[in-house]
Design a protein around this motif. Sequence first.
Motif, PDB file in Angstrom:
ATOM      1  N   UNK A  20       0.849  -1.195   0.000  1.00 46.37           N
ATOM      2  CA  UNK A  20       0.000   0.000   0.000  1.00 46.37           C
ATOM      3  C   UNK A  20       0.882   1.241   0.000  1.00 46.37           C
ATOM      4  N   UNK A  21       0.275   2.354  -0.386  1.00 44.47           N
ATOM      5  CA  UNK A  21       0.954   3.641  -0.300  1.00 44.47           C
ATOM      6  C   UNK A  21       0.894   4.128   1.144  1.00 44.47           C
ATOM      7  N   UNK A  22       2.043   4.596   1.653  1.00 46.40           N
ATOM      8  CA  UNK A  22       2.086   5.083   3.029  1.00 46.40           C
ATOM      9  C   UNK A  22       2.934   6.343   3.120  1.00 46.40           C
ATOM     10  N   UNK A  23       2.602   7.191   4.073  1.00 44.64           N
ATOM     11  CA  UNK A  23       3.425   8.339   4.414  1.00 44.64           C
ATOM     12  C   UNK A  23       4.799   7.807   4.837  1.00 44.64           C
ATOM     13  N   UNK A  24       5.876   8.392   4.326  1.00 43.53           N
ATOM     14  CA  UNK A  24       7.230   7.930   4.656  1.00 43.53           C
ATOM     15  C   UNK A  24       7.456   7.855   6.171  1.00 43.53           C
ATOM     16  N   UNK A  25       6.965   8.867   6.871  1.00 49.17           N
ATOM     17  CA  UNK A  25       7.187   8.901   8.321  1.00 49.17           C
ATOM     18  C   UNK A  25       6.431   7.763   9.019  1.00 49.17           C
ATOM     19  N   UNK A  26       5.219   7.495   8.550  1.00 50.71           N
ATOM     20  CA  UNK A  26       4.436   6.394   9.112  1.00 50.71           C
ATOM     21  C   UNK A  26       5.122   5.068   8.814  1.00 50.71           C
ATOM     22  N   UNK A  27       5.590   4.916   7.591  1.00 50.06           N
ATOM     23  CA  UNK A  27       6.249   3.675   7.177  1.00 50.06           C
ATOM     24  C   UNK A  27       7.524   3.458   7.975  1.00 50.06           C
ATOM     25  N   UNK A  28       8.244   4.541   8.218  1.00 53.53           N
ATOM     26  CA  UNK A  28       9.480   4.456   8.995  1.00 53.53           C
ATOM     27  C   UNK A  28       9.171   4.012  10.429  1.00 53.53           C
ATOM     28  N   UNK A  29       8.101   4.548  10.996  1.00 57.45           N
ATOM     29  CA  UNK A  29       7.702   4.191  12.354  1.00 57.45           C
ATOM     30  C   UNK A  29       7.248   2.733  12.423  1.00 57.45           C
ATOM     31  N   UNK A  30       6.567   2.290  11.380  1.00 60.55           N
ATOM     32  CA  UNK A  30       6.083   0.910  11.343  1.00 60.55           C
ATOM     33  C   UNK A  30       7.239  -0.075  11.267  1.00 60.55           C
TER      34      UNK A  30
END
Length: 201
Positions: A141-151
Amino acid sequence: MNETLTKTTVLVLNRHWQAIDSKTPIESFSMMAAGNATALDIQAAGDMRPVTWDDWLKLEVREGDNSIGTVHGRVRVPSVLVLARFDKVPKRRPKFCAKAIWERDGGMCQYTGRKLRPHEGNIDHIVPVSRGGASNWENCVLADRRVNSRKGNKLPEEAGLKLLRRPVVPREIPVTHLIKNHHRVRDWEMFLAGGTGVFEV
């Protein structure tokens, strides 16, 4: 080999004049010579007529035309072909790639719902690759870079995230909508949906 001959600069129409493919000039000349297609002689005013191979060889090369040299002189490279017999519009799914995921997800982070600029988003594997997750439509899925980094290497629920909707494989659509005018061939525009295609074939 002449670079002109190996670029996909020739749009292919079925016999009802619906765009279904793109070819290189070399492939186009072979199709015309075999009688499988005619080329459109398109004038600046928009007038056009189908021309068979033998007559195409006699056309003048105008200023601005792509052409190739032969033992008989210069031959104009067609921009649009019409197939002699094929009348269908095949359907196909968009090719799985980052751009297609952006398109499917509407440029929106699938965890926050935020509309993203190109530099703000990237592709997240819902189940991380390191944990056996696949690189496919249902797991990306498409994700905000910051959210993806946190995940990071976690599952969404482990990172306190929830998907807005479950990702799906896009439906098959007419190939006309998937043709991309990479070389900005002006003659293609009148045959492509919305002027330009969305995904590359």
